[in-house]
Write an enzyme that holds these catalytic residues in place. Structure first.
Site, mmCIF file in Angstrom:
data_model
loop_
_atom_site.group_PDB
_atom_site.id
_atom_site.type_symbol
_atom_site.label_atom_id
_atom_site.label_comp_id
_atom_site.label_asym_id
_atom_site.label_seq_id
_atom_site.Cartn_x
_atom_site.Cartn_y
_atom_site.Cartn_z
ATOM 1 N N ASP A 38 0.898 -0.982 0.020
ATOM 2 C CA ASP A 38 -0.034 0.051 0.205
ATOM 3 C C ASP A 38 0.893 0.952 -0.559
ATOM 4 O O ASP A 38 2.176 1.021 0.687
ATOM 5 C CB ASP A 38 -0.781 -0.150 1.211
ATOM 6 C CG ASP A 38 -2.081 1.258 1.299
ATOM 7 O OD1 ASP A 38 -1.824 2.140 0.383
ATOM 8 O OD2 ASP A 38 -3.030 0.720 2.066
ATOM 9 N N ASP A 39 0.729 2.789 -0.549
ATOM 10 C CA ASP A 39 1.242 3.435 -1.022
ATOM 11 C C ASP A 39 2.979 3.524 -1.415
ATOM 12 O O ASP A 39 3.397 3.991 -1.165
ATOM 13 C CB ASP A 39 1.353 4.096 0.330
ATOM 14 C CG ASP A 39 -0.214 4.532 0.435
ATOM 15 O OD1 ASP A 39 -0.636 4.501 0.513
ATOM 16 O OD2 ASP A 39 0.060 5.494 1.109
ATOM 17 N N CYS B 167 -6.541 5.049 -2.907
ATOM 18 C CA CYS B 167 -6.276 3.106 -1.982
ATOM 19 C C CYS B 167 -7.683 2.619 -2.938
ATOM 20 O O CYS B 167 -7.732 1.266 -3.710
ATOM 21 C CB CYS B 167 -6.071 2.428 -0.960
ATOM 22 S SG CYS B 167 -4.518 3.221 0.014
ATOM 23 N N HIS C 173 -10.319 -2.717 -0.185
ATOM 24 C CA HIS C 173 -9.682 -1.756 0.603
ATOM 25 C C HIS C 173 -10.422 -1.622 2.098
ATOM 26 O O HIS C 173 -11.116 -2.429 2.007
ATOM 27 C CB HIS C 173 -10.628 -0.500 0.104
ATOM 28 C CG HIS C 173 -10.371 1.135 0.754
ATOM 29 N ND1 HIS C 173 -9.012 1.422 0.768
ATOM 30 C CD2 HIS C 173 -11.383 2.279 1.131
ATOM 31 C CE1 HIS C 173 -8.573 2.753 1.599
ATOM 32 N NE2 HIS C 173 -9.860 2.542 2.352
ATOM 33 N N ASP D 254 -0.850 -0.428 -5.241
ATOM 34 C CA ASP D 254 -1.964 -0.461 -5.658
ATOM 35 C C ASP D 254 -1.602 1.127 -6.530
ATOM 36 O O ASP D 254 -2.240 1.629 -7.216
ATOM 37 C CB ASP D 254 -3.463 0.154 -4.330
ATOM 38 C CG ASP D 254 -2.585 0.963 -2.853
ATOM 39 O OD1 ASP D 254 -1.465 0.932 -2.875
ATOM 40 O OD2 ASP D 254 -3.182 0.867 -2.560
ATOM 41 N N HIS D 255 -1.108 2.421 -5.763
ATOM 42 C CA HIS D 255 -1.118 3.434 -6.029
ATOM 43 C C HIS D 255 0.567 3.816 -6.305
ATOM 44 O O HIS D 255 1.618 2.901 -5.251
ATOM 45 C CB HIS D 255 -1.781 4.911 -6.443
ATOM 46 C CG HIS D 255 -1.897 4.537 -4.756
ATOM 47 N ND1 HIS D 255 -0.808 5.068 -3.431
ATOM 48 C CD2 HIS D 255 -2.904 3.778 -3.906
ATOM 49 C CE1 HIS D 255 -1.627 4.796 -2.593
ATOM 50 N NE2 HIS D 255 -2.568 3.581 -2.785
#
Length: 509
Positions: A47-48, A87, A141, A350-351
């Site tokens: 994540d992130d 997210c 999420h 995710d990003h």
């Protein structure tokens, strides 16, 4: 390969679709007299996490030996882009194989199941086709998990999503207090008169805007437990066809890791980006919407001194290295169990994330390279491209049709992604598909649409045409310092790319 070991996965060779699957390079065979075995899938997410990994040429020299080793066994996609730099919209897109303009999920509180109760998510498809589908940690999420996706799920709830539980398992470094002592002049030019934001900023800062140093090796943290649960799932389901998902919440704010991972980095060696700014700052010549006036994850409601920025970057790197260490634990168990030769391993985030570029410390709203470019590795046994990188433009939602093809599952015609199997076979194969990313400020309306081609990054904000656009040349200007949209000699390029963004945005209707 152990040809004498046959279990339930052999039966899958007789079900619908297995005959076609048997011809795929990614589907393993024991010998010509027995049916093809469909491979397992180990699906790992972070994540992130921006492309701050050793195998991606980390700007800050991140130490990620386990993910680097995974990349050497598969194909590393160097230019993969998420569809939304947040997210929930990103995960809803890649796990349903639809663009955000189709999912309608444009914020962190919308649940795709409420909008589309009959859609088939990626893990659900595996579950419905004879696979054990289980999850540990955050895949969908937090708080919006898909009940149709899993036989078993653990962890990854809303409370763990941002690592809030970590406050009880380590100690925090409250960098905001240090900022008050050392950077009293860092008052936001963007927040003048917005006193109502101060309380919300302080609340969010308590949960996000700090550094967390874990006790021991982080045994009491959710990410450590996610690795443990994934290892347990591998042991439990090793003799069945499986889709095992493993979702880490780090390096999501607050940046968190045991002390030994902080010790991997010397803060004095960290060099800030040339466009570092104390506050979110729109560079001259860029549309105002390109940089949101408030940070969403770090340095919330306050400025960042250069020294403090380096400390936070160090913590982010330590958090990435700790994720890498946990990934290594999971992969070591996969190997110990002898499952690697029949398992497709996917690693992705995710990003992306901005670490002080243009004063931005988050992903939200970023249609720049670092906000939307995402790590993506597929290690599929038997692929000719294994051990190499692919520089073609791909999208995160391509993972859905890729795994469908590799595993011989029924094709999903509504998928908007494209199978990457041709690139797994030949990473240099012809490929002319742009990647799109969108942003919404209110969770209802598109406020920005970006398209990434082999040559250009173009983003258009609002309805102002070229005045609300940015055209960047990532090859000549990798730090994205110059907006070419107003340059007369690039008007034909802008017109062509603008048409693409508008056509894409129309899909929301």
């Amino acid at each position: 390969m152990n040809q004498s070991r046959w279990t339930r996965r052999d039966f899958l060779g007789t079900v619908a679709g297995a005959a076609a699957a048997a011809t795929l390079p990614g589907v393993l065979r024991a010998d010509d007299s027995k049916p093809a075995r469909q491979p397992n899938v180990l699906f790992i997410m972070s994540d992130d996490m921006r492309v701050e990994l050793g195998c991606y040429g980390s700007r800050f020299h991140a130490k990620t030996p386990h993910i680097d080793a995974l990349a050497k066994t598969g194909v590393r996609f160097d230019r993969n882009y998420c569809q939304f730099p947040l997210c929930n919209p990103s995960r809803a897109s890649l796990l349903t194989g639809r663009n955000p303009t189709k999912t309608g999920v444009l914020g962190n509180r919308q649940f795709f199941r409420e909008l589309h109760p009959d859609w088939t998510s990626l893990p659900q498809l595996f579950r419905e086709n004879g696979y054990v589908s289980v999850r540990a940690g955050k895949i969908f999420h937090g708080g919006l998990d898909d009940p149709k996706a899993w036989q078993s799920a653990s962890g990854g709830g809303a409370a763990e999503e941002g690592g809030m539980a970590s406050y009880n398992v380590g100690h925090t470094l409250d960098v905001s207090r240090e900022a008050e002592r050392t950077a009293k002049d860092l008052r936001s030019p963007n927040l003048a008169g917005l006193s109502a934001d101060a309380t919300e900023g302080r609340r969010r800062a308590f949960y996000s805007d700090r550094i967390v140093v874990l006790d021991g090796i982080g045994e009491d943290h959710g990410d450590y437990r996610t690795a443990d649960r994934t290892i347990a799932n591998l042991r439990k389901y090793k003799d069945q066809p499986f889709f095992i998902a493993c979702g880490f919440v780090k390096p999501h704010s607050p940046p968190t890791a045991p002390q030994k991972f902080f010790d991997l980095y010397n803060v004095d060696d960290i060099e800030l980006t040339p466009d570092f700014a104390a506050w979110p700052t729109v560079p001259p010549g860029f549309p105002r919407a390109a940089i949101r006036p408030k940070n969403a994850d770090l340095f919330i409601g306050r400025g960042a001194s250069r020294a403090e920025a380096k400390e936070v970057i160090r913590a982010y790197l330590a958090s990435i290295s700790w994720v890498d260490w946990n990934v290594g634990r999971v992969l070591a168990e996969l190997d110990r169990l002898g499952l690697r030769e029949n398992t497709i391993v996917v690693f992705m985030a995710d990003h992306g994330y901005q670490l002080g570029e243009k004063g931005k410390w988050s992903k939200a709203g970023s249609l720049f390279e670092m906000g939307t470019r995402v790590p993506f590795i597929i290690s599929a046994p038997g692929m000719n491209g294994n051990g190499t990188s692919c520089t073609r433009i791909v999208e995160s939602l391509d993972v859905y049709p890729t795994l469908v093809e590799l595993c011989g599952l029924p094709r999903q015609p509504e998928n908007e992604g494209k199978s990457l199997v041709p690139l797994l076979k030949n990473p240099s194969a012809d490929w002319d598909h742009p990647a799109y990313s969108v942003w919404s400020e209110d969770g209802k309306t598109l406020h920005g649409v970006a398209v990434r081609t082999e040559k250009w990054r173009y983003a258009e904000y609002g309805k102002d045409g070229v005045n609300g656009a940015m055209l960047l040349d990532p090859h000549a200007d990798p730090l994205e310092m110059k907006n070419l949209a107003a340059d007369a000699k690039y008007q034909s390029v802008c017109q062509e790319l603008s048409a693409l963004t508008r056509q894409y945005a129309a899909g929301l209707a």
